[in-house]
Design a protein around this motif. Structure first.
Motif, PDB file in Angstrom:
ATOM      1  N   GLU A   1       7.346  -8.196  -7.502  1.00  0.00           N
ATOM      2  CA  GLU A   1       7.947  -7.837  -8.785  1.00  0.00           C
ATOM      3  C   GLU A   1       7.055  -6.866  -9.560  1.00  0.00           C
ATOM      4  N   ILE A   2       5.733  -7.114  -9.481  1.00  0.00           N
ATOM      5  CA  ILE A   2       4.810  -6.210 -10.189  1.00  0.00           C
ATOM      6  C   ILE A   2       4.885  -4.811  -9.595  1.00  0.00           C
ATOM      7  N   THR A   3       5.148  -4.727  -8.260  1.00  0.00           N
ATOM      8  CA  THR A   3       5.291  -3.420  -7.636  1.00  0.00           C
ATOM      9  C   THR A   3       6.451  -2.646  -8.241  1.00  0.00           C
TER      10      THR A   3
ATOM     11  N   GLY B   1      10.336 -10.768   5.502  1.00  0.00           N
ATOM     12  CA  GLY B   1      11.152 -10.873   4.294  1.00  0.00           C
ATOM     13  C   GLY B   1      10.909 -12.177   3.568  1.00  0.00           C
ATOM     14  N   ARG B   2      10.733 -13.259   4.349  1.00  0.00           N
ATOM     15  CA  ARG B   2      10.505 -14.561   3.715  1.00  0.00           C
ATOM     16  C   ARG B   2       9.196 -14.554   2.938  1.00  0.00           C
ATOM     17  N   LEU B   3       8.153 -13.973   3.587  1.00  0.00           N
ATOM     18  CA  LEU B   3       6.856 -13.894   2.901  1.00  0.00           C
ATOM     19  C   LEU B   3       6.968 -13.076   1.623  1.00  0.00           C
ATOM     20  N   LEU B   4       7.722 -11.973   1.706  1.00  0.00           N
ATOM     21  CA  LEU B   4       7.827 -11.051   0.575  1.00  0.00           C
ATOM     22  C   LEU B   4       8.471 -11.730  -0.620  1.00  0.00           C
ATOM     23  N   PHE B   5       9.375 -12.667  -0.362  1.00  0.00           N
ATOM     24  CA  PHE B   5      10.096 -13.279  -1.476  1.00  0.00           C
ATOM     25  C   PHE B   5       9.640 -14.697  -1.779  1.00  0.00           C
ATOM     26  N   THR B   6       8.567 -15.151  -1.098  1.00  0.00           N
ATOM     27  CA  THR B   6       8.020 -16.455  -1.472  1.00  0.00           C
ATOM     28  C   THR B   6       6.562 -16.310  -1.919  1.00  0.00           C
ATOM     29  N   ASP B   7       5.667 -16.122  -0.921  1.00  0.00           N
ATOM     30  CA  ASP B   7       4.239 -16.093  -1.253  1.00  0.00           C
ATOM     31  C   ASP B   7       3.863 -14.880  -2.082  1.00  0.00           C
ATOM     32  N   TYR B   8       4.551 -13.748  -1.836  1.00  0.00           N
ATOM     33  CA  TYR B   8       4.150 -12.500  -2.489  1.00  0.00           C
ATOM     34  C   TYR B   8       5.179 -12.061  -3.516  1.00  0.00           C
ATOM     35  N   LEU B   9       5.914 -13.037  -4.072  1.00  0.00           N
ATOM     36  CA  LEU B   9       7.001 -12.687  -4.995  1.00  0.00           C
ATOM     37  C   LEU B   9       6.459 -11.976  -6.231  1.00  0.00           C
TER      38      LEU B   9
ATOM     39  N   VAL C   1       0.842  -1.206   0.000  1.00  0.00           N
ATOM     40  CA  VAL C   1       0.000   0.000   0.000  1.00  0.00           C
ATOM     41  C   VAL C   1       0.872   1.249   0.000  1.00  0.00           C
ATOM     42  N   ILE C   2       1.948   1.232   0.797  1.00  0.00           N
ATOM     43  CA  ILE C   2       2.826   2.401   0.844  1.00  0.00           C
ATOM     44  C   ILE C   2       3.464   2.637  -0.523  1.00  0.00           C
ATOM     45  N   THR C   3       3.876   1.541  -1.185  1.00  0.00           N
ATOM     46  CA  THR C   3       4.500   1.689  -2.504  1.00  0.00           C
ATOM     47  C   THR C   3       3.515   2.261  -3.512  1.00  0.00           C
ATOM     48  N   VAL C   4       2.304   1.693  -3.523  1.00  0.00           N
ATOM     49  CA  VAL C   4       1.293   2.170  -4.467  1.00  0.00           C
ATOM     50  C   VAL C   4       0.946   3.622  -4.168  1.00  0.00           C
ATOM     51  N   ALA C   5       0.911   3.990  -2.869  1.00  0.00           N
ATOM     52  CA  ALA C   5       0.602   5.377  -2.514  1.00  0.00           C
ATOM     53  C   ALA C   5       1.677   6.310  -3.037  1.00  0.00           C
ATOM     54  N   ALA C   6       2.937   5.876  -2.987  1.00  0.00           N
ATOM     55  CA  ALA C   6       4.015   6.722  -3.507  1.00  0.00           C
ATOM     56  C   ALA C   6       3.840   6.929  -5.003  1.00  0.00           C
ATOM     57  N   ALA C   7       3.552   5.844  -5.742  1.00  0.00           N
ATOM     58  CA  ALA C   7       3.353   5.962  -7.183  1.00  0.00           C
ATOM     59  C   ALA C   7       2.157   6.857  -7.490  1.00  0.00           C
ATOM     60  N   GLU C   8       1.097   6.677  -6.703  1.00  0.00           N
ATOM     61  CA  GLU C   8      -0.117   7.454  -6.904  1.00  0.00           C
ATOM     62  C   GLU C   8       0.134   8.940  -6.646  1.00  0.00           C
ATOM     63  N   ALA C   9       0.929   9.236  -5.608  1.00  0.00           N
ATOM     64  CA  ALA C   9       1.226  10.638  -5.302  1.00  0.00           C
ATOM     65  C   ALA C   9       1.999  11.281  -6.441  1.00  0.00           C
ATOM     66  N   VAL C  10       2.949  10.536  -7.002  1.00  0.00           N
ATOM     67  CA  VAL C  10       3.753  11.093  -8.101  1.00  0.00           C
ATOM     68  C   VAL C  10       2.861  11.435  -9.286  1.00  0.00           C
TER      69      VAL C  10
ATOM     70  N   ALA D   1       5.181   4.558 -12.943  1.00  0.00           N
ATOM     71  CA  ALA D   1       4.884   5.865 -12.350  1.00  0.00           C
ATOM     72  C   ALA D   1       5.977   6.864 -12.701  1.00  0.00           C
ATOM     73  N   LEU D   2       7.220   6.405 -12.657  1.00  0.00           N
ATOM     74  CA  LEU D   2       8.355   7.283 -12.968  1.00  0.00           C
ATOM     75  C   LEU D   2       8.263   7.782 -14.400  1.00  0.00           C
ATOM     76  N   VAL D   3       8.075   6.844 -15.342  1.00  0.00           N
ATOM     77  CA  VAL D   3       7.999   7.216 -16.756  1.00  0.00           C
ATOM     78  C   VAL D   3       6.778   8.100 -16.991  1.00  0.00           C
ATOM     79  N   GLY D   4       5.647   7.726 -16.355  1.00  0.00           N
ATOM     80  CA  GLY D   4       4.423   8.504 -16.532  1.00  0.00           C
ATOM     81  C   GLY D   4       4.577   9.923 -16.035  1.00  0.00           C
ATOM     82  N   ALA D   5       5.210  10.097 -14.862  1.00  0.00           N
ATOM     83  CA  ALA D   5       5.392  11.441 -14.320  1.00  0.00           C
ATOM     84  C   ALA D   5       6.284  12.264 -15.235  1.00  0.00           C
ATOM     85  N   LEU D   6       7.343  11.637 -15.776  1.00  0.00           N
ATOM     86  CA  LEU D   6       8.228  12.365 -16.694  1.00  0.00           C
ATOM     87  C   LEU D   6       7.464  12.776 -17.947  1.00  0.00           C
ATOM     88  N   ALA D   7       6.646  11.825 -18.475  1.00  0.00           N
ATOM     89  CA  ALA D   7       5.905  12.129 -19.693  1.00  0.00           C
ATOM     90  C   ALA D   7       4.909  13.253 -19.448  1.00  0.00           C
ATOM     91  N   LEU D   8       4.227  13.232 -18.265  1.00  0.00           N
ATOM     92  CA  LEU D   8       3.233  14.264 -17.962  1.00  0.00           C
ATOM     93  C   LEU D   8       3.911  15.615 -17.752  1.00  0.00           C
TER      94      LEU D   8
END
Lengths: 100, 185
Positions: B162-164, B150-158, A65-74, B171-178
């Motif tokens: 990665e999608i994050t 950390g274990r959960l982050l790299f196993t069940d929620y891997l 949620v924190i990560t998505v909020a950061a992207a959303e804020a940008v 978001a970075l590219v979009g903000a630059l484009a906007l």
């Protein structure tokens, strides 16, 4: 040991205040801040339940949620800056192109 | 036998209650600060003050996250929310450079309806919160700690993890484009 219900109640208070602020305020920036308050309230509820159930999954979701909020804020702030550049205002009562 | 039993339960209940109250004692200040600064955000009309009030609220929330045995979330809250996101807001406010503060909001039908909506929502959420913690609805277990996280982050929620990263890149590219768009473009 603090009861998790206390944290859940605080989260409910914060979420309601965020909704209230979103509808009462009329400039885009403050409304955007109200959205952040709501996101934080949900984070608090996630952590309270994670503590109550003893599972770390809630904490993982809070990180997302924190990560998505950061992207959303940008993106949101970039859009608001664009609106301000084109219209010279960020008051929502002056932006009424969508009103029929 | 029964009487002494009852007395014991009562005494246990009393100490439990006192312990609970004591636990809420030091919690009172961050909670009050948090709610107070969000209220101040609603009442204040200066955007920069609003952002600073939110920094205070989010820092207090970070402390509460720490009390909930979530040190990583607490650190991320203070770093990302109170640090990065609110500073981004302040930069945006600086760029707008609005001379006059926002005009006073009138007590309109909209304010009234928003207050009703907020109250109803709070009632619903409070009922849900109390029900959610009803005895038997959750099974307390041992918290996993940072290693488990950390274990959960790299196993069940891997995949989600990665999608994050992809989301942040987008978001970075979009903000630059906007932001790179020319006036009126």
């Amino acid at each position: 040991m603090i009861p998790p219900a206390a944290f859940l109640l605080l989260s409910a208070v914060l979420f309601s205040l965020g909704v209230l602020a979103f509808f009462v305020k009329k400039d885009l920036l403050t409304q955007f801040m109200a959205v952040e308050v709501m996101l934080n309230a949900s984070n608090l509820a996630f952590l309270a339940m994670a503590k109550a159930s003893g599972q770390a999954a809630g904490q993982v979701i809070v990180l997302f949620v924190i990560t998505v909020a950061a992207a959303e804020a940008v993106i949101g702030l970039a859009i608001i800056v664009l609106i301000f550049r084109q219209r010279r205002t960020i008051r929502t009562d002056e932006l009424k192109d969508l009103r029929g | 036998m029964r009487d002494s039993d009852f007395g014991l339960t009562l005494a246990a209940g009393k100490t439990k209650y006192r312990g609970k109250f004591h636990g809420l004692g030091y919690l009172r200040y961050p909670v009050a600060l948090c709610i107070g600064s969000v209220l101040a955000m609603i009442l204040s009309r200066n955007q920069a003050h609003n952002a600073l009030f939110l920094v205070l609220a989010f820092s207090c929330l970070g402390g509460l996250f720490g009390l909930l045995d979530a040190p990583f979330a607490a650190a991320a809250q203070v770093l990302v929310y109170a640090g990065a996101i609110m500073v981004l807001f302040l930069f945006a406010i600086m760029m707008f450079n609005l001379r006059e503060p926002a005009p006073r909001e009138r007590r309109t039908l909209r304010t009234f309806l928003a207050a009703i909506l907020g109250l109803v929502l709070f009632a619903e959420l409070a009922i849900a919160a109390v029900r959610a913690i009803a005895p038997g609805s959750v099974s307390p277990g041992e918290p996993d700690g940072l290693a488990g996280l950390g274990r959960l982050l790299f196993t069940d929620y891997l995949y989600a993890f990665e999608i994050t990263s992809l989301l942040i890149l987008a978001a970075l590219v979009g903000a630059l484009a906007l932001a790179g768009k020319k006036e009126g473009g």
